[in-house]
Design an enzyme around this catalytic site. Structure first.
Site, PDB file in Angstrom:
ATOM      1  N   TYR A   1      16.228  12.512   2.694  1.00 28.67           N
ATOM      2  CA  TYR A   1      15.749  12.327   4.072  1.00 28.67           C
ATOM      3  C   TYR A   1      15.266  13.657   4.621  1.00 28.67           C
ATOM      4  O   TYR A   1      15.946  14.671   4.470  1.00 28.67           O
ATOM      5  CB  TYR A   1      16.862  11.779   4.987  1.00 28.67           C
ATOM      6  CG  TYR A   1      16.500  10.413   5.511  1.00 28.67           C
ATOM      7  CD1 TYR A   1      15.437  10.265   6.407  1.00 28.67           C
ATOM      8  CD2 TYR A   1      17.167   9.279   5.090  1.00 28.67           C
ATOM      9  CE1 TYR A   1      15.063   9.014   6.855  1.00 28.67           C
ATOM     10  CE2 TYR A   1      16.799   8.022   5.534  1.00 28.67           C
ATOM     11  CZ  TYR A   1      15.742   7.898   6.422  1.00 28.67           C
ATOM     12  OH  TYR A   1      15.363   6.651   6.853  1.00 28.67           O
TER      13      TYR A   1
ATOM     14  N   ASP B   1     -12.900   7.779   8.713  1.00 33.26           N
ATOM     15  CA  ASP B   1     -11.929   7.173   7.797  1.00 33.26           C
ATOM     16  C   ASP B   1     -12.579   7.136   6.414  1.00 33.26           C
ATOM     17  O   ASP B   1     -13.433   6.297   6.152  1.00 33.26           O
ATOM     18  CB  ASP B   1     -11.580   5.768   8.289  1.00 33.26           C
ATOM     19  CG  ASP B   1     -10.565   5.066   7.380  1.00 33.26           C
ATOM     20  OD1 ASP B   1     -10.309   5.578   6.273  1.00 33.26           O
ATOM     21  OD2 ASP B   1     -10.056   4.006   7.789  1.00 33.26           O
TER      22      ASP B   1
ATOM     23  N   LYS C   1      -7.011   5.713  -3.558  1.00 35.08           N
ATOM     24  CA  LYS C   1      -8.259   5.055  -3.966  1.00 35.08           C
ATOM     25  C   LYS C   1      -9.032   6.022  -4.875  1.00 35.08           C
ATOM     26  O   LYS C   1      -8.517   6.371  -5.923  1.00 35.08           O
ATOM     27  CB  LYS C   1      -9.007   4.573  -2.717  1.00 35.08           C
ATOM     28  CG  LYS C   1      -8.159   3.528  -1.962  1.00 35.08           C
ATOM     29  CD  LYS C   1      -8.809   2.976  -0.718  1.00 35.08           C
ATOM     30  CE  LYS C   1      -7.845   2.025   0.000  1.00 35.08           C
ATOM     31  NZ  LYS C   1      -8.390   1.543   1.292  1.00 35.08           N
TER      32      LYS C   1
ATOM     33  N   ARG D   1       0.169   5.786  -3.664  1.00 41.58           N
ATOM     34  CA  ARG D   1      -0.127   5.080  -2.409  1.00 41.58           C
ATOM     35  C   ARG D   1       0.394   5.921  -1.263  1.00 41.58           C
ATOM     36  O   ARG D   1       1.593   6.178  -1.157  1.00 41.58           O
ATOM     37  CB  ARG D   1       0.552   3.707  -2.391  1.00 41.58           C
ATOM     38  CG  ARG D   1       0.292   2.862  -3.622  1.00 41.58           C
ATOM     39  CD  ARG D   1       0.570   1.407  -3.366  1.00 41.58           C
ATOM     40  NE  ARG D   1      -0.530   0.841  -2.619  1.00 41.58           N
ATOM     41  CZ  ARG D   1      -1.708   0.511  -3.170  1.00 41.58           C
ATOM     42  NH1 ARG D   1      -1.911   0.679  -4.453  1.00 41.58           N
ATOM     43  NH2 ARG D   1      -2.667   0.017  -2.424  1.00 41.58           N
TER      44      ARG D   1
HETATM   45  C1  LIG Z   1      -7.813   0.953   2.341  1.00 41.85           C
HETATM   46  C2  LIG Z   1      -8.255   1.349   3.696  1.00 41.85           C
HETATM   47  C3  LIG Z   1      -7.340   1.540   4.746  1.00 41.85           C
HETATM   48  C4  LIG Z   1      -5.895   1.118   4.678  1.00 41.85           C
HETATM   49  O1  LIG Z   1      -5.141   1.651   3.727  1.00 41.85           O
HETATM   50  P1  LIG Z   1      -3.718   0.996   3.376  1.00 41.85           P
HETATM   51  O2  LIG Z   1      -3.119   2.047   2.542  1.00 41.85           O
HETATM   52  O3  LIG Z   1      -4.010  -0.281   2.676  1.00 41.85           O
HETATM   53  O4  LIG Z   1      -2.978   0.787   4.656  1.00 41.85           O
HETATM   54  C5  LIG Z   1      -7.811   2.043   5.939  1.00 41.85           C
HETATM   55  N1  LIG Z   1      -9.104   2.300   6.105  1.00 41.85           N
HETATM   56  C6  LIG Z   1     -10.023   2.085   5.145  1.00 41.85           C
HETATM   57  C7  LIG Z   1     -11.447   2.383   5.412  1.00 41.85           C
HETATM   58  C8  LIG Z   1      -9.609   1.588   3.915  1.00 41.85           C
HETATM   59  O5  LIG Z   1     -10.525   1.349   2.981  1.00 41.85           O
END
Ligand SMILES: *Cc1c(COP(=O)(O)O)cnc(C)c1O
Length: 419
Positions: free
Chosen positions: A56, A202, A231, A237
């Site tokens: 933690y 984003d 990604k 993750r």
């Molecule tokens: C995948 C994605 C997210 C969210 O990510 P998570 O890890 O699934 O919560 C947010 N914004 C965009 C543009 C994404 O492609």
């Protein structure tokens, strides 16, 4: 998973171990064409499986609410330093638990409930968290979505500017989940400046391409950059916020204590590993190969008469409109999955169909490029997709079974990292 870890799991929990093996087998014998997925390195998986998961550490390096964080502090500081270095950012926060919570932190840092937010609408390729109605971001804030042009399939910045001038949003998002074309971060920044809005980029899908120099960077244009780490960046993750020094404390406070409790230190360590990998020259080659493969796949599909939203791609993903092929996105995606080609159903801009069975599928090359597939393989895959879509229309299970064997043979020639 690594053989030693698999043995430990098999001895302790054979039922669960068998399921993990089944997923290993599925990934090994199928090809992943989902643009938001990837295959991480053995080093990233090793960090995820470390004892760091036991700890933690609410707070930030040097300012924790728990003792025993000397090592954790150094790990998080290393991840932060690598993130800043890789993306040229003044500030980095590596604690957001995933992409959606990272985006919520942007609202928490800059907005009050009821403030106006502009983002690319979900059907046009935006993300739920950019103000779409089923997300709390569309319920707790006044959402003003922008779209793409019907004739081009891409965002028209003149339309975005006109909407921004009229609606005066406090926050503007650029980026999304199904955008096949380069994002003009400088253009968005100009609009945000004109209307005195915060610009958030984003780049969840693009972070690896940006790190590898295969897509322009939003750093220096956007006030804050959010990204997932799992990604194209090919890490665990998780997510990160990057920003200017002036916003550092607002962003940090938004993540903790604003939204989250303790960070996931094993994930932080795995993010650090991935960031180091992404700084190597071979990662730049990887990023460029992702784009070359996506272009090759798009060209081969177009030659076979498939209609691509915006006519093609500049990045890692393709949005395929299946309307003229007489199948829905759901029918195509399910048939292709039976053939071992894993894709996802996706709405196309102005889609007349419902989200659960939209008119398109979304394809991406990050995962297959990690395995080493090249342009010639993309032509092969396009042929399979063509045959699979025809098979979907006429319910030809025999063809899908034959394709599955061919896919497995190619997949077998390109093992997953660490196997
Ligand atoms: C995948 C994605 C997210 C969210 O990510 P998570 O890890 O699934 O919560 C947010 N914004 C965009 C543009 C994404 O492609």
């Amino acid at each position: 998973m690594p053989a030693a870890a698999a043995d430990v799991l098999a001895a302790e929990d054979p039922e669960l171990a068998a399921l993990v093996r089944a997923e290993d087998e599925r990934q090994a014998t199928e090809l992943c064409l989902i643009p938001s997925e990837n295959h991480v390195s053995p080093a990233v998986r090793a960090a995820l499986g470390s004892r760091l998961t036991d700890k933690y550490s609410e707070g930030y390096p040097g300012k924790r609410y728990y003792e025993g964080n000397e090592v954790i502090d150094r790990i998080e500081a290393l991840a932060i330093a690598r993130a800043r270095e890789l993306f040229g950012a003044e500030h980095a926060n590596v604690q957001p638990l995933s992409g959606a919570p990272a985006n919520l932190a942007v609202y928490a840092a800059f907005l009050e409930p009821g403030d106006a937010v502009m983002g690319l609408g979900l059907p046009a390729g935006g993300h739920l968290t950019h103000g779409w109605g089923v997300s709390v971001t569309g319920r707790w804030f006044r959402s003003v979505p922008y779209g793409v042009r019907r004739d081009t399939g891409v965002v028209d910045l003149d339309e975005v500017r006109a909407l921004a001038v009229r609606e005066r949003p406090k926050l503007i998002w650029c980026g999304g989940t199904a955008i096949p074309r380069t994002i003009d971060f400088a253009g968005f920044a100009e609009i945000a400046r004109e209307v005195d809005a915060v610009l958030a980029a984003d780049v969840a899908h693009l972070a690896g391409l940006i790190a590898g120099g295969a897509h322009p960077t939003p750093v220096g244009h956007a006030d804050v950059v959010t990204t997932t780490t799992h990604k194209t960046l090919r890490g665990p993750r998780g997510a990160m916020l990057l920003g200017r020094a002036e916003h550092a404390s607002a962003l940090d406070r938004a993540v903790f204590p604003g939204l989250q409790g303790g960070p996931h230190d094993h994930t932080t360590a795995a993010i650090a590993v991935a960031l180091r990998e992404a700084a190597q020259p071979d990662f730049s080659a990887y990023a460029h190969q992702i784009v070359a493969n996506a272009r090759a796949l798009g060209d081969a599909l177009a030659e076979r008469g498939f209609e691509l939203v915006s006519g093609g791609t500049d990045n890692h993903l393709l949005l395929v409109d299946l309307t003229a092929r007489g199948v829905t996105g759901g029918q195509a995606a399910e048939a292709l999955a039976r053939a071992g080609l894993v894709t996802n159903r996706n709405a196309i801009p102005f889609d007349p169909r419902k989200p659960l069975d939209p008119s398109g599928i979304r394809l991406g090359t990050p995962a297959v490029t990690t395995r080493g597939l090249r342009e010639a393989d993309m032509a092969t895959i396009a042929g399979w997709i063509d045959a699979g879509v025809v098979a979907a229309r006429v319910a030809d299970e025999g063809t899908l079974a034959r394709l599955r064997a061919e896919v497995a043979e190619l997949a077998g020639a390109y093992p997953l990292p660490g196997s």
